[in-house]
Design an enzyme around this catalytic site. Structure first.
Site, mmCIF file in Angstrom:
data_model
loop_
_atom_site.group_PDB
_atom_site.id
_atom_site.type_symbol
_atom_site.label_atom_id
_atom_site.label_comp_id
_atom_site.label_asym_id
_atom_site.label_seq_id
_atom_site.Cartn_x
_atom_site.Cartn_y
_atom_site.Cartn_z
ATOM 1 N N ASP A 197 55.022 34.594 26.919
ATOM 2 C CA ASP A 197 55.839 36.556 26.791
ATOM 3 C C ASP A 197 56.046 36.820 25.775
ATOM 4 O OD1 ASP A 197 56.556 39.011 27.720
ATOM 5 O OD2 ASP A 197 57.592 38.226 29.438
ATOM 6 N N HIS A 215 48.453 50.860 24.023
ATOM 7 C CA HIS A 215 48.621 51.796 24.397
ATOM 8 C C HIS A 215 48.040 51.482 26.079
ATOM 9 C CE1 HIS A 215 43.652 50.887 25.572
ATOM 10 N NE2 HIS A 215 44.163 49.689 25.297
#
Length: 353
Positions: free
Chosen positions: A239, A257
């Site tokens: 993660d 983004h």
């Protein structure tokens, strides 16, 4: 109403109709790909006449005119070129353009998976919930339309997850078109972590281009499960919000983004922790769009703004201006950055502590 007002209203009508019927562009692209037209022209080896194309498509005689009109529309949108046939100057012939070359299936840079994903009826149905989403509290359109995030949807639907990975891989293969021109960015590195690197397409290209560089791909465990690396390429399930393996550099290609400012700063701070032992030698390498409406041409700006809307509704993310990027870097504790406009509508950004 005077004549000037009438002209303005008709211009407005034309603009509105162009937008309203704009959904036909991806539909016609899908039509061409489903019929295999880019492959047919590519295999033909030269511009193909309408009769030759119709013969290859096995189109009924009653629909020959339909094919001609479809091809006229796609040529107007620069997907194909229309020439006069070399053998018969009275007959039209169709050729590939740089855009349609990217739809040829045996091309290493084929982007057909992106078209397939973005025109999927189940996924595009979500757009009918835009008004409901905007008035509601859900962070993303997917949560309003499907009851889960896009990431959650991909986990629940293996076929979509597979297609999404193909989309990311096909886009990553575009990297090799300019990577050899980026030697100053990669040549001094011994190791790099490709965060969110999927199935490793970009990492493999980097390893092939820079033989001394060791690369680690970090992605979610279910993404990298059962993937095979090499002595210079390895895969780690994890993660990025919690920990990123130590390296000289961290690569974030088409990652930031997807996220809002708060989460981007968290990711960048984890990246900073990853390169902290390298002092001033460590850096972050970002491949993403930089919106610049004043300097970019109309087509490039249109692509970036379309991507911005797509990121907003899919992930609550965004495409950013240079000033917005700068504020992210400052918020994460970075001091310097350089931007290289080398990836078409995207740029490469080096960020330093």
């Amino acid at each position: 109403m005077d004549n000037q007002n009438a002209i303005e209203f008709f211009e407005g009508q034309n603009l509105l109709y162009m937008q309203i019927f704009g959904n036909l562009r991806p539909v016609c692209l899908m039509w061409a790909c489903e019929l295999g037209i880019p492959d047919i022209i590519s295999n033909h080896g030269k511009p193909i006449t309408l009769l030759e194309l119709v013969s290859a498509l096995q189109i009924p005689p009653s629909k020959v005119g339909f094919v001609k009109r479809f091809m006229r529309f796609l040529a107007h949108n620069r997907i194909f070129d229309i020439h006069e046939s070399q053998e018969d100057h009275h007959e039209l012939a169709y050729a590939l353009t740089p855009a349609s070359k990217l739809l040829v299936n045996d091309s290493i840079h084929c982007l057909s998976p992106m078209l397939q994903f973005m025109t999927d009826p189940f996924l595009t149905n979500a757009y009918h919930h835009l008004g409901e989403w905007m008035r509601g509290d859900d962070p993303t359109l997917c949560e309003t339309a499907f009851g889960t995030t896009l990431w959650g949807l991909l986990e629940k639907k293996p076929s979509y997850n597979s297609l999404f990975n193909q989309v990311m891989a096909s886009d990553s293969r575009m990297v090799d078109l300019v990577l050899k021109n980026c030697t100053s960015i990669f040549e001094e590195l011994d190791s790099i972590v490709d965060v969110g690197g999927g199935t490793g397409t970009t990492a493999r290209i980097i390893c092939e281009t820079f033989p001394k560089l060791k690369c680690v791909v970090l992605d979610l465990p279910h993404v990298v499960a059962n993937l095979t690396g090499s002595n210079r390429l390895s895969f780690v399930g994890g993660d990025m919000f919690k920990s990123i393996p130590q390296a000289d550099a961290v690569l974030l290609k088409w990652v930031l983004h997807d996220w809002n400012e708060e989460n981007c700063i968290k990711i960048l701070k984890r990246c900073k922790d990853s390169i902290s032992s390298k002092g001033n030698r460590g850096k972050i390498i970002i491949i993403d769009a930089v919106i610049n409406e004043k300097l970019d041409d109309q087509d490039k700006t249109q692509t970036k703004l379309c991507m911005d809307i797509a990121m907003m509704i899919a992930f609550n993310g965004k495409e950013r201006t240079e000033e917005e990027w700068k504020q992210l870097f400052i918020g994460a504790g970075f001091q310097h950055y350089k931007i290289y406009h080398t990836f078409g509508f995207r740029s490469l950004i080096e960020v330093y502590p």
